[in-house]
Design an enzyme around this catalytic site. Structure first.
Site, PDB file in Angstrom:
ATOM      1  N   ARG A 156      -7.047   2.110 -15.409  1.00 12.94           N
ATOM      2  CA  ARG A 156      -7.127   2.669 -14.041  1.00 12.94           C
ATOM      3  C   ARG A 156      -8.066   4.155 -14.151  1.00 12.94           C
ATOM      4  NH1 ARG A 156      -3.156   4.354 -11.542  1.00 12.94           N
ATOM      5  NH2 ARG A 156      -4.163   3.897  -9.374  1.00 12.94           N
ATOM      6  N   GLY A 208       0.667  -1.341   0.048  1.00 14.78           N
ATOM      7  CA  GLY A 208      -0.015  -0.059  -0.064  1.00 14.78           C
ATOM      8  C   GLY A 208       0.905   1.480  -0.150  1.00 14.78           C
ATOM      9  N   CYS A 243     -14.493   1.827 -27.685  1.00 11.28           N
ATOM     10  CA  CYS A 243     -15.885   2.378 -27.885  1.00 11.28           C
ATOM     11  C   CYS A 243     -16.440   2.451 -26.573  1.00 11.28           C
ATOM     12  CB  CYS A 243     -16.652   1.399 -28.710  1.00 11.28           C
ATOM     13  SG  CYS A 243     -15.874   1.127 -30.218  1.00 11.28           S
ATOM     14  N   GLU A 244     -15.873   3.455 -25.541  1.00 10.57           N
ATOM     15  CA  GLU A 244     -16.475   3.750 -24.294  1.00 10.57           C
ATOM     16  C   GLU A 244     -16.200   5.201 -24.112  1.00 10.57           C
ATOM     17  OE1 GLU A 244     -17.861   2.229 -21.966  1.00 10.57           O
ATOM     18  OE2 GLU A 244     -18.119   0.113 -22.948  1.00 10.57           O
ATOM     19  N   ARG A 302       2.754  -1.745  -6.101  1.00  8.05           N
ATOM     20  CA  ARG A 302       2.963  -0.586  -6.906  1.00  8.05           C
ATOM     21  C   ARG A 302       4.398   0.188  -6.646  1.00  8.05           C
ATOM     22  NH1 ARG A 302      -1.560   2.504  -7.837  1.00  8.05           N
ATOM     23  NH2 ARG A 302      -2.723   1.272  -5.963  1.00  8.05           N
ATOM     24  N   TYR A 354     -10.959   4.064 -11.901  1.00  8.62           N
ATOM     25  CA  TYR A 354     -11.057   5.094 -10.534  1.00  8.62           C
ATOM     26  C   TYR A 354     -10.585   6.506 -10.867  1.00  8.62           C
ATOM     27  CZ  TYR A 354      -8.161   0.960  -9.582  1.00  8.62           C
ATOM     28  OH  TYR A 354      -7.458  -0.288  -9.447  1.00  8.62           O
ATOM     29  N   GLU A 384       4.569  -6.189   1.837  1.00 11.99           N
ATOM     30  CA  GLU A 384       4.169  -6.810   0.489  1.00 11.99           C
ATOM     31  C   GLU A 384       4.023  -5.455  -0.527  1.00 11.99           C
ATOM     32  OE1 GLU A 384       1.064 -10.541   1.858  1.00 11.99           O
ATOM     33  OE2 GLU A 384       0.378  -8.549   1.619  1.00 11.99           O
ATOM     34  N   PRO A 385       5.013  -4.501  -0.900  1.00 12.91           N
ATOM     35  CA  PRO A 385       4.872  -3.512  -1.756  1.00 12.91           C
ATOM     36  C   PRO A 385       4.675  -4.267  -3.172  1.00 12.91           C
ATOM     37  CG  PRO A 385       7.265  -3.991  -1.197  1.00 12.91           C
ATOM     38  CD  PRO A 385       6.290  -4.874  -0.170  1.00 12.91           C
ATOM     39  N   TYR A 399      -0.385  -2.087 -12.062  1.00  9.70           N
ATOM     40  CA  TYR A 399      -1.638  -2.137 -12.349  1.00  9.70           C
ATOM     41  C   TYR A 399      -1.912  -1.753 -13.785  1.00  9.70           C
ATOM     42  CZ  TYR A 399      -1.598  -3.080  -7.333  1.00  9.70           C
ATOM     43  OH  TYR A 399      -1.062  -3.604  -6.459  1.00  9.70           O
TER      44      TYR A 399
HETATM   45  C1  LIG Z   1      -2.879  -5.213  -3.460  1.00  9.66           C
HETATM   46  C2  LIG Z   1      -2.158  -6.078  -2.348  1.00  9.66           C
HETATM   47  C3  LIG Z   1      -0.557  -5.717  -2.077  1.00  9.66           C
HETATM   48  C4  LIG Z   1      -0.035  -4.685  -2.760  1.00  9.66           C
HETATM   49  O1  LIG Z   1      -0.669  -3.169  -2.646  1.00  9.66           O
HETATM   50  P1  LIG Z   1       0.415  -2.111  -3.261  1.00  9.66           P
HETATM   51  O2  LIG Z   1      -0.431  -0.961  -3.197  1.00  9.66           O
HETATM   52  O3  LIG Z   1       0.489  -2.413  -4.655  1.00  9.66           O
HETATM   53  O4  LIG Z   1       1.616  -2.015  -2.737  1.00  9.66           O
HETATM   54  C5  LIG Z   1      -0.179  -6.294  -1.088  1.00  9.66           C
HETATM   55  N1  LIG Z   1      -0.810  -6.993  -0.224  1.00  9.66           N
HETATM   56  C6  LIG Z   1      -1.982  -7.572  -0.546  1.00  9.66           C
HETATM   57  C7  LIG Z   1      -2.819  -8.604   0.424  1.00  9.66           C
HETATM   58  C8  LIG Z   1      -2.706  -6.924  -1.544  1.00  9.66           C
HETATM   59  O5  LIG Z   1      -4.090  -7.149  -1.877  1.00  9.66           O
END
Ligand SMILES: *Cc1c(COP(=O)(O)O)cnc(C)c1O
Length: 432
Positions: A331, A249, A362-363, A294, A335, A291-292, A391
């Site tokens: 994306r 995140g 076509c949107e 993005r 959003y 868990e990066p 993404y």
């Molecule tokens: C999407 C996700 C991530 C990665 O999120 P980023 O915003 O890309 O860093 C990590 N862990 C879980 C469980 C996710 O669903």
């Protein structure tokens, strides 16, 4: 001036990515084209990896969230940097294994893993499965018991932190399809249940509080809440969970409005909270995971398009159409995500207008962005959209039967194809 140091401008006033002239890349490989700089990606991965050594004595592991961009070469690079990977489907698991990632460095996610996916993950020997619901836990136990195996599991917890409203209310996130709520006792019940089941090793807890977050406080708070939970379970049962996965995140810079934090600051901030909370609550320091997704690939990526029709609607807007759009980057239509664009063959010029960059599908909502500051532009120019490493490719589609774009990797002025462009024949391959 640029969001990523993979980018520069050469003597022809052209954008360069990883030392390669973007206009030449577009010519050589065609457009739309995903370009990913290996050096930038490795640098981001290494920064996370090294921060665990620096601030937490190396007692942890960084998993790349492969859903951000999943293809063989990206996973090979992640592997060679010593990171693990998160996978959320059989397809991502297959890709990671095929890229040579050791199964024990894989972590399997998903709120509705199929039985077959669980069997595949367990038989492959994935290091951890993050359990989302009770039936899944029972299935894991049964699959393992049948085979005489034992699977380490973590539990996905809703810590009650909504990182986007900046509002750390304990009830804030009960309404989520992911995981077990703390405040209802659901989380406690599932851990106790797991402790009584054969075939599962209770490793620890996991949370993922959102995405594109630019603050440290939600991560500090999540660490504190989860250590509190580990301590509560220990007080009640005597069993101490040893692992804590804080999810991903971490935010990146899409436009100048974004102000991301240096990635190693996250683990620095969380380490302090963990040391403090563990001492207070009398539990040992957990093995920590992050868990990066993005933040490892986004800034390393650029998408190149060829400009086509330009349409002026007097007093309303100027549409600049490109040969891609929602098929390669959904994306905006999902959003209204904002991006930075520039004319790659006039990269150093000042923006002289604000335009709407439109895709080819076509949107009406198929836009790359609205109100995008842009240099003077004409049909045939190469348009570069920055920070598209995450993404984009992974969310691409064949809507309107548009073949998926190719991807090239740059490194120190050289480029190589890492994903071939789809052909029309690819599009009908599975049709009967
Ligand atoms: C999407 C996700 C991530 C990665 O999120 P980023 O915003 O890309 O860093 C990590 N862990 C879980 C469980 C996710 O669903």
């Amino acid at each position: 001036m640029f969001v990523s140091d993979a980018l520069s401008i050469n003597e022809k006033n052209h954008l360069t990515v990883g030392g390669c002239d973007a206009v030449e890349l577009a010519k050589k490989y065609g457009t739309p084209l995903y370009v990913l700089d290996e050096t930038a990606m490795r640098r981001a991965a290494a920064l996370y990896r090294d921060s665990i050594d620096k601030f937490y004595g190396g007692r942890g592991l960084v998993f790349y969230a492969s859903k951000a961009l999943c293809c063989l070469e990206v996973l090979r690079i992640v592997n060679s940097e010593g990171l693990g990977a998160d996978v959320v489907s059989g397809g991502e698991l297959y890709t990671a294994l095929k890229a040579g990632m050791p199964a024990e460095r894989l972590c399997m996610h998903g709120n509705n893993k199929t039985y077959d996916e669980l069997v595949y993950a367990i038989e492959s020997g994935v290091g951890r499965i993050v359990v989302d619901n009770a039936p899944e836990l029972e299935a894991i136990s049964a699959i393992c018991a049948e085979r005489g195996l034992c699977q380490k599991v973590l539990f996905r917890i809703k810590p009650g932190i909504d990182a986007h409203t900046h509002n750390f209310i304990m009830t804030g996130q009960i309404d989520s399809k992911f995981g077990f709520a703390l405040e209802t006792g659901e989380a406690r019940d599932i851990v106790l249940k797991a402790l009584s089941l054969p075939g599962v090793e209770v490793g620890g807890v996991h949370c993922h509080i959102g995405s594109q977050i630019h603050e440290l406080e939600p991560f500090r708070r999540a660490a504190e809440v989860l250590v509190g939970f580990i301590a509560d379970i220990k007080d009640e049962t005597g069993y101490e969970m040893k692992e804590l996965n804080l999810g991903g995140g971490y935010g990146v810079m899409y436009t100048e409005a974004d102000d991301p934090i240096e990635f190693d600051k996250y683990i620095e901030a969380v380490s302090l909270v963990l040391k403090d909370t563990c001492e207070k609550r009398g539990v040992s320091l957990p093995f920590v995971m992050m868990e990066p997704g993005r933040s490892i690939v986004a800034a390393a990526g650029v998408t190149l398009y060829t400009v086509g029709a330009i349409k002026d609607i007097p007093n309303v807007r100027r549409y600049v159409s490109v040969d891609g759009g929602m098929c390669d980057n959904p994306r905006y239509i999902l959003y209204q995500s904002e991006y930075t664009a520039l004319v790659a063959n006039r990269a150093g010029d000042k923006p002289v207008q604000k335009v709407t960059v439109a895709g080819r599908c076509c949107e009406s909502g198929d836009l790359v962005g609205e109100n995008m500051p842009l240099q003077s532009v004409a049909a045939g120019d190469t348009l570069a959209v920055l920070t598209t490493g995450a993404y984009n490719y992974s969310m691409a589609s064949n809507y309107n039967r548009v073949p998926r774009s190719a991807m090239v990797m740059t490194r120190n002025g050289e480029s190589r194809l890492i994903v071939r462009r789809e052909t029309y024949e690819d599009l009908v391959r599975n049709d009967i």
